[in-house]
Design an enzyme around this catalytic site. Sequence first.
Site: not given
Length: 337
Positions: A60, A129
């Site tokens: 990322e 998450h």
Amino acid sequence: MAHISYRQALHDTLRSELQRDENVLLMGEEIGRFEGSYKITAGMLDEFGPKRVRDTPIAEEGFTGAAVGAAMLGLRPVVEIMTINFSLLALDQIMNHAAKIYGMFGGQCSVPMVIRTPGGGGQQLAATHSQNVELFYAFTPGLKVVAPSSPADAKALLLASIRDDDPVLFLENLALYNTKGEVPDTDEPGEIGRAAVTRTGSDITLVGYSRMAHVALQVAERLAADEGIEAEVVDLRSLRPLDRQTVVDSVKKTNCAVVLEDDWLTYGIGAELAASISDGAFDWLDAPVRRVAMAEVPLPYAKPLESAALPSADDVVTVIHQTLDAVGRRSDRVGAR
């Protein structure tokens, strides 16, 4: 008008912007061959090719940094980060580079990029998450942060975000992808930084964004039908810039407010809203501003525990009842019926 899902509105808008402007490109993990984790980029690799629909490594910070550089050189990258949780790995690129380059270099260089990412719990994806960390980004000058709750706003605000010359974090929510609504056929961008009153009322103001704006509408309709309580609903739509005036104007009319959020209560966006209401409408308040938020725990995986930790419509109803009871206005409504 088309009656389509939130997911389809995002897909169609990305596709139309790729067709409209050759400087727009998509970047992200598995968005090409796999068509995205949520199928929002379905068919786009075949239509636009790998130059404009770029599968990235699971890195990322790396691909977000590459998008910052591309934006500085005149492209308009739309980055998909699989969940907002993974954006934490790119915090340096987002907060120290994308958000600050324009200001640090005296406006010589813009960073016109969008970071699309979903947050939210309720999908049994466990604690790492299922977070809502949009507060990090809404806290950062130099970024714009939008959080549409409806398919129509998803389209309008994505158009505005892609065409904006500043970096925009575009917050989605996993629970909203399959929700449906009417979406205009026009390609008119929305206004970043403008809240919307999605339901008028006179008894209490409900303020939310993303999924909780959706919940607020459901609660308002339920209370109107069952109890005659008319709640006004303000959908923030944008977290930075934050449209404080629309919220304050509503509270001046209803004299009571409940703020709904999917993140943790302490230091949350709801705290900023409560302070803004106190600053702008203190003399109009009949009761303290109340907040409904997630339990302050890492979100459990087990479904019963996860459901208990997340704010629900019943939680909102309870707090509304407590607020109106404190000023005697709920009993007036029940008596009137």
